[in-house]
Design a protein around this motif. Structure first.
Motif, PDB file in Angstrom:
ATOM      1  N   VAL A 436      34.625  46.532  -0.968  1.00 48.81           N
ATOM      2  CA  VAL A 436      34.830  47.946  -1.323  1.00 48.81           C
ATOM      3  C   VAL A 436      33.893  48.357  -2.452  1.00 48.81           C
ATOM      4  O   VAL A 436      33.251  49.415  -2.395  1.00 48.81           O
ATOM      5  N   ILE A 437      33.796  47.537  -3.494  1.00 52.24           N
ATOM      6  CA  ILE A 437      32.944  47.887  -4.634  1.00 52.24           C
ATOM      7  C   ILE A 437      31.466  47.899  -4.231  1.00 52.24           C
ATOM      8  O   ILE A 437      30.709  48.796  -4.622  1.00 52.24           O
ATOM      9  N   LEU A 438      31.045  46.923  -3.432  1.00 52.49           N
ATOM     10  CA  LEU A 438      29.663  46.915  -2.952  1.00 52.49           C
ATOM     11  C   LEU A 438      29.368  48.130  -2.080  1.00 52.49           C
ATOM     12  O   LEU A 438      28.272  48.693  -2.142  1.00 52.49           O
ATOM     13  N   GLY A 439      30.341  48.542  -1.284  1.00 57.85           N
ATOM     14  CA  GLY A 439      30.140  49.706  -0.432  1.00 57.85           C
ATOM     15  C   GLY A 439      29.962  50.976  -1.225  1.00 57.85           C
ATOM     16  O   GLY A 439      29.156  51.846  -0.874  1.00 57.85           O
ATOM     17  N   GLU A 440      30.674  51.104  -2.322  1.00 59.45           N
ATOM     18  CA  GLU A 440      30.623  52.328  -3.113  1.00 59.45           C
ATOM     19  C   GLU A 440      29.391  52.370  -4.005  1.00 59.45           C
ATOM     20  O   GLU A 440      28.862  53.445  -4.284  1.00 59.45           O
ATOM     21  N   ASN A 441      28.931  51.213  -4.463  1.00 59.98           N
ATOM     22  CA  ASN A 441      27.843  51.186  -5.440  1.00 59.98           C
ATOM     23  C   ASN A 441      26.499  50.762  -4.870  1.00 59.98           C
ATOM     24  O   ASN A 441      25.464  51.080  -5.458  1.00 59.98           O
ATOM     25  N   MET A 442      26.504  50.054  -3.748  1.00 62.35           N
ATOM     26  CA  MET A 442      25.243  49.571  -3.180  1.00 62.35           C
ATOM     27  C   MET A 442      25.060  49.980  -1.723  1.00 62.35           C
ATOM     28  O   MET A 442      24.120  49.540  -1.068  1.00 62.35           O
ATOM     29  N   GLY A 443      25.958  50.801  -1.206  1.00 63.70           N
ATOM     30  CA  GLY A 443      25.814  51.263   0.165  1.00 63.70           C
ATOM     31  C   GLY A 443      26.173  50.234   1.215  1.00 63.70           C
ATOM     32  O   GLY A 443      25.819  50.396   2.392  1.00 63.70           O
ATOM     33  N   PHE A 444      26.867  49.158   0.839  1.00 64.81           N
ATOM     34  CA  PHE A 444      27.234  48.112   1.805  1.00 64.81           C
ATOM     35  C   PHE A 444      28.252  48.649   2.804  1.00 64.81           C
ATOM     36  O   PHE A 444      29.255  49.243   2.428  1.00 64.81           O
ATOM     37  N   ARG A 445      27.982  48.433   4.086  1.00 69.09           N
ATOM     38  CA  ARG A 445      28.875  48.909   5.142  1.00 69.09           C
ATOM     39  C   ARG A 445      29.322  47.729   5.995  1.00 69.09           C
ATOM     40  O   ARG A 445      28.498  46.931   6.443  1.00 69.09           O
ATOM     41  N   LEU A 446      30.608  47.672   6.228  1.00 69.75           N
ATOM     42  CA  LEU A 446      31.202  46.564   6.977  1.00 69.75           C
ATOM     43  C   LEU A 446      31.002  46.789   8.467  1.00 69.75           C
ATOM     44  O   LEU A 446      31.440  47.796   9.022  1.00 69.75           O
ATOM     45  N   SER A 447      30.335  45.844   9.113  1.00 70.04           N
ATOM     46  CA  SER A 447      30.084  45.937  10.548  1.00 70.04           C
ATOM     47  C   SER A 447      30.635  44.693  11.234  1.00 70.04           C
ATOM     48  O   SER A 447      31.136  43.774  10.589  1.00 70.04           O
ATOM     49  N   LEU A 448      30.527  44.649  12.555  1.00 71.76           N
ATOM     50  CA  LEU A 448      31.043  43.503  13.307  1.00 71.76           C
ATOM     51  C   LEU A 448      30.396  42.181  12.890  1.00 71.76           C
ATOM     52  O   LEU A 448      31.099  41.182  12.731  1.00 71.76           O
ATOM     53  N   PRO A 449      29.081  42.121  12.687  1.00 69.52           N
ATOM     54  CA  PRO A 449      28.509  40.842  12.220  1.00 69.52           C
ATOM     55  C   PRO A 449      29.071  40.405  10.873  1.00 69.52           C
ATOM     56  O   PRO A 449      29.259  39.199  10.640  1.00 69.52           O
ATOM     57  N   HIS A 450      29.325  41.357   9.981  1.00 68.95           N
ATOM     58  CA  HIS A 450      29.923  40.996   8.700  1.00 68.95           C
ATOM     59  C   HIS A 450      31.310  40.376   8.911  1.00 68.95           C
ATOM     60  O   HIS A 450      31.667  39.377   8.272  1.00 68.95           O
ATOM     61  N   ILE A 451      32.088  41.001   9.780  1.00 70.69           N
ATOM     62  CA  ILE A 451      33.444  40.509  10.025  1.00 70.69           C
ATOM     63  C   ILE A 451      33.406  39.121  10.647  1.00 70.69           C
ATOM     64  O   ILE A 451      34.215  38.245  10.313  1.00 70.69           O
ATOM     65  N   ILE A 452      32.449  38.890  11.539  1.00 70.09           N
ATOM     66  CA  ILE A 452      32.299  37.545  12.118  1.00 70.09           C
ATOM     67  C   ILE A 452      31.993  36.532  11.018  1.00 70.09           C
ATOM     68  O   ILE A 452      32.551  35.426  10.984  1.00 70.09           O
ATOM     69  N   GLY A 453      31.111  36.903  10.103  1.00 70.19           N
ATOM     70  CA  GLY A 453      30.800  36.014   8.996  1.00 70.19           C
ATOM     71  C   GLY A 453      32.002  35.734   8.126  1.00 70.19           C
ATOM     72  O   GLY A 453      32.206  34.601   7.662  1.00 70.19           O
ATOM     73  N   LEU A 454      32.849  36.745   7.913  1.00 67.77           N
ATOM     74  CA  LEU A 454      34.058  36.554   7.100  1.00 67.77           C
ATOM     75  C   LEU A 454      35.051  35.630   7.805  1.00 67.77           C
ATOM     76  O   LEU A 454      35.712  34.798   7.164  1.00 67.77           O
ATOM     77  N   ILE A 455      35.164  35.775   9.121  1.00 64.22           N
ATOM     78  CA  ILE A 455      36.089  34.917   9.869  1.00 64.22           C
ATOM     79  C   ILE A 455      35.610  33.469   9.855  1.00 64.22           C
ATOM     80  O   ILE A 455      36.391  32.533   9.673  1.00 64.22           O
ATOM     81  N   VAL A 456      34.295  33.275  10.040  1.00 63.92           N
ATOM     82  CA  VAL A 456      33.747  31.916  10.001  1.00 63.92           C
ATOM     83  C   VAL A 456      33.991  31.271   8.646  1.00 63.92           C
ATOM     84  O   VAL A 456      34.223  30.061   8.533  1.00 63.92           O
ATOM     85  N   SER A 457      33.981  32.077   7.593  1.00 56.78           N
ATOM     86  CA  SER A 457      34.148  31.526   6.246  1.00 56.78           C
ATOM     87  C   SER A 457      35.550  30.969   6.004  1.00 56.78           C
ATOM     88  O   SER A 457      35.756  30.224   5.042  1.00 56.78           O
ATOM     89  N   ILE A 458      36.514  31.322   6.852  1.00 58.61           N
ATOM     90  CA  ILE A 458      37.860  30.753   6.705  1.00 58.61           C
ATOM     91  C   ILE A 458      37.788  29.233   6.801  1.00 58.61           C
ATOM     92  O   ILE A 458      38.396  28.505   6.010  1.00 58.61           O
ATOM     93  N   GLY A 459      37.023  28.731   7.765  1.00 58.77           N
ATOM     94  CA  GLY A 459      36.870  27.290   7.917  1.00 58.77           C
ATOM     95  C   GLY A 459      36.144  26.662   6.737  1.00 58.77           C
ATOM     96  O   GLY A 459      36.494  25.568   6.291  1.00 58.77           O
ATOM     97  N   ILE A 460      35.123  27.375   6.201  1.00 61.02           N
ATOM     98  CA  ILE A 460      34.391  26.842   5.049  1.00 61.02           C
ATOM     99  C   ILE A 460      35.317  26.713   3.847  1.00 61.02           C
ATOM    100  O   ILE A 460      35.305  25.707   3.131  1.00 61.02           O
ATOM    101  N   THR A 461      36.160  27.726   3.630  1.00 65.88           N
ATOM    102  CA  THR A 461      37.091  27.699   2.499  1.00 65.88           C
ATOM    103  C   THR A 461      38.127  26.604   2.682  1.00 65.88           C
ATOM    104  O   THR A 461      38.463  25.877   1.736  1.00 65.88           O
TER     105      THR A 461
END
Length: 582
Positions: A436-461
């Motif tokens: 949210v903070i990156l989206g408001e201050n740096m224009g970061f927008r959440l897309s499907l590839p981002h969400i895939i990366g977040l889901i994959v990170s569950i296993g890394i964590t």
């Protein structure tokens, strides 16, 4: 035994982490938009198809198309907006897909389609914008008085010297010659529409214009016939020795000499806000030239300064700043040549913030090597319905994966698995706040590839938790007490965790810089969550385990703790080897 002062206080560490999260949460809500910004595939947006045009009418060279895509991508990245997809289709077509609302889309469309071909030319002849006959720029001085032209409205630069000595801004002042006799008057310029009158009788000097076709075009041009800032045909061709151009208001027309400095010689450009104290009424664009461009610009201003010294009313004392065939301004050089390699463009109140910033971005990242005319543009809206369906499927898959990880942790580690679940919750909270903070201050927008990366990170964590828990259980199998085992296991496990996360982060970093589009978004999300994993393991998981180790439930090895003696009675091969060595 005195406590080891090198071991951080776990309670203090947890409080520090929650304090930072609380501050970030306040910042998130204070921004006014506590939800992530969505990308093109999730929120919809605009797709702009631009067709390149070449003078020969043939397909555009591949090298120029690649260069145009690079310049457009640099402009977009410099504008602060993210997740803008830019790719080539066929030989002559570039497609720019812009997520978000129409306001952002319109701004990006204007930014990427602007050619931003800047030229600096010396003014040779000037006249009123309307009419078919040439008008003298000024009347020659006489014994009875001097006719002074009305300054052009297109340029109202500040007239005070810059404190940073960046442009000698007086040299970019509008022409305001002062009469030399006490009997001077200041009537408006005289205009005639009688073609039969000899232009030289009115004071126009064509002696340096060797192209008769340009003179004929100049006499026929009516800048007031079209909308303000109308481009004269051929005025954007840098190969032409002489061109006809109009000022932004259409009240003046010019014959301009050869190009002395090209926009490609500009090394940097920045928009600057109005400064009332320095008599700067509107936004301006500060320019910095490359070494060669600085010399060329210095030589050009020397010519204009010499003309001004000889006759303040001479059109050749003015330098036209031409952008995409339109004269942005045509100021006179009044205070000596500009030799410092810097200058500024100030259009007075005509320069608003959006225009100044867009012009600065275009000039900073270069001019497009090809033309993309409006007739070759196709703009269409993109629906978010398809992306929403894919998002729903992705979230379901992510929820299933997360559920399986939680069940495994609870089944295998019992109460210790609760620590892993809480760690995943904390990691998710930090990730959400960051997005949210990156989206408001740096224009970061959440897309499907981002969400895939977040889901994959569950296993890394989850891998980080498992490494630490298994190290802890190995130490307990050696017969150590729980509290010292927590620290020894951590000292051994953290090296493995850091190395594993470092490898993942480096892979994400390399992928981010080498990839484009969706893959780049996937790499960004994976890199972000890898950093968050390190924060959570160091500042939440380990301190929480250290606190729980003080409880009898875990210290005495309750059968539901995950550390009970029955489950750990069968030592691992590593533990047996260590016992034998002991």
């Amino acid at each position: 035994m005195a406590p080891n002062r090198n071991i951080p206080n776990p309670a203090r560490t947890l409080l520090t982490l929650f304090g930072v999260m609380a501050v970030l949460t306040v910042v998130m809500f204070a921004q006014g938009h506590p939800t992530p910004k969505l990308g093109l595939d999730l929120a919809g947006g605009t797709s702009v198809t631009m067709t390149a045009e070449t003078e020969s009418g043939k397909k555009a060279p591949a090298a120029q198309m690649d260069q145009a895509i690079k310049i457009i991508r640099d402009r977009v990245d410099g504008s602060g907006l993210a997740d803008v997809d830019i790719h080539k289709e066929g030989d002559n077509v570039i497609v720019v897909s812009v997520p978000g609302n129409k306001e952002d889309s319109g701004r990006i469309v204007s930014l990427v389609s602007a050619a931003a071909q800047m030229q600096f030319r010396q003014v040779l002849v000037s006249a009123a914008g309307a009419g078919t006959a040439t008008v003298a720029p000024t009347a020659s001085p006489t014994a009875t008085g001097t006719a002074t032209p009305k300054p052009t409205k297109s340029v109202k630069p500040n007239v005070t010297e810059s404190s940073k000595n960046r442009a000698l801004s007086k040299a970019f002042a509008a022409p305001t010659p002062t009469p030399t006799t006490s009997k001077s008057t200041t009537p408006a310029p005289t205009t005639t529409t009688t073609p039969e009158i000899d232009p030289s009788a009115l004071g126009a000097d064509y002696s340096k214009v060797t192209d008769k076709a340009v003179i004929a075009q100049f006499e026929k041009t009516n800048c007031e016939a079209g909308p303000p800032g109308t481009q004269v045909e051929g005025a954007d061709d840098p190969t032409k020795q002489f061109v006809v151009a109009c000022d932004p208001d259409g009240q003046e027309k010019y014959i301009l000499g050869p190009v002395k400095v090209l926009g490609t010689e500009i090394s940097d450009a920045n928009a600057q806000a109005p400064n009332v104290q320095n008599n700067q009424p509107g936004w301006e664009v500060a320019l910095k030239f490359k070494s060669k461009g600085a010399d060329q610009f210095g030589d050009l201003t020397k010519l204009a300064d010499a003309a001004y010294t000889a006759n303040p009313n001479d059109p050749e004392a003015r330098i036209a700043i031409v952008l995409d065939g339109r004269v942005v301004s045509a100021p006179a050089i009044q205070s000596g040549p500009i030799l410092g390699g810097t200058a500024s463009i100030n259009g007075g109140t005509d320069f608003n913030e959006e225009y100044a910033k867009g012009l600065a971005q275009s000039l900073k990242y270069g001019s497009l090597p090809l033309k993309f005319p409006d007739s070759g543009q196709n703009i269409e809206n993109i629906s978010s319905s398809l992306g929403a369906d894919q998002l729903r499927g992705g979230l379901i898959a992510g929820a299933i994966g997360l559920g399986l990880v939680v069940l495994y942790c609870l089944f295998y580690y019992r109460a210790l698995g609760v620590v892993a679940v809480l760690s995943l919750i904390v990691a998710s909270a930090i990730t959400y706040i960051s997005v949210v903070i990156l989206g408001e201050n740096m224009g970061f927008r959440l897309s499907l590839p981002h969400i895939i990366g977040l889901i994959v990170s569950i296993g890394i964590t989850a891998d980080s938790f498992i490494v630490y828990f298994e190290r802890l259980r190995d130490e307990l199998r050696l017969g150590r007490a729980l509290r010292p085992s927590v620290e020894v296991a951590w000292n051994r496990a953290r090296r493995t965790i850091i190395v594993a996360d470092a490898v993942t982060f480096i892979a994400a970093l390399v992928l981010y810089f080498l990839a484009v589009g969706g893959i780049k978004g996937f790499a960004f999300a994976m890199g972000l969550t890898t950093l968050i994993d390190v924060v959570v393991v160091f500042f939440f998981t380990k301190p929480l385990v250290a606190l729980l180790a003080r409880r009898d439930f875990f210290a005495k090895g309750h059968k539901l703790s995950g550390l009970d003696s029955h489950r750990l009675s069968k030592p691992t091969p590593v533990a047996r080897l260590k016992r034998q060595e002991a």
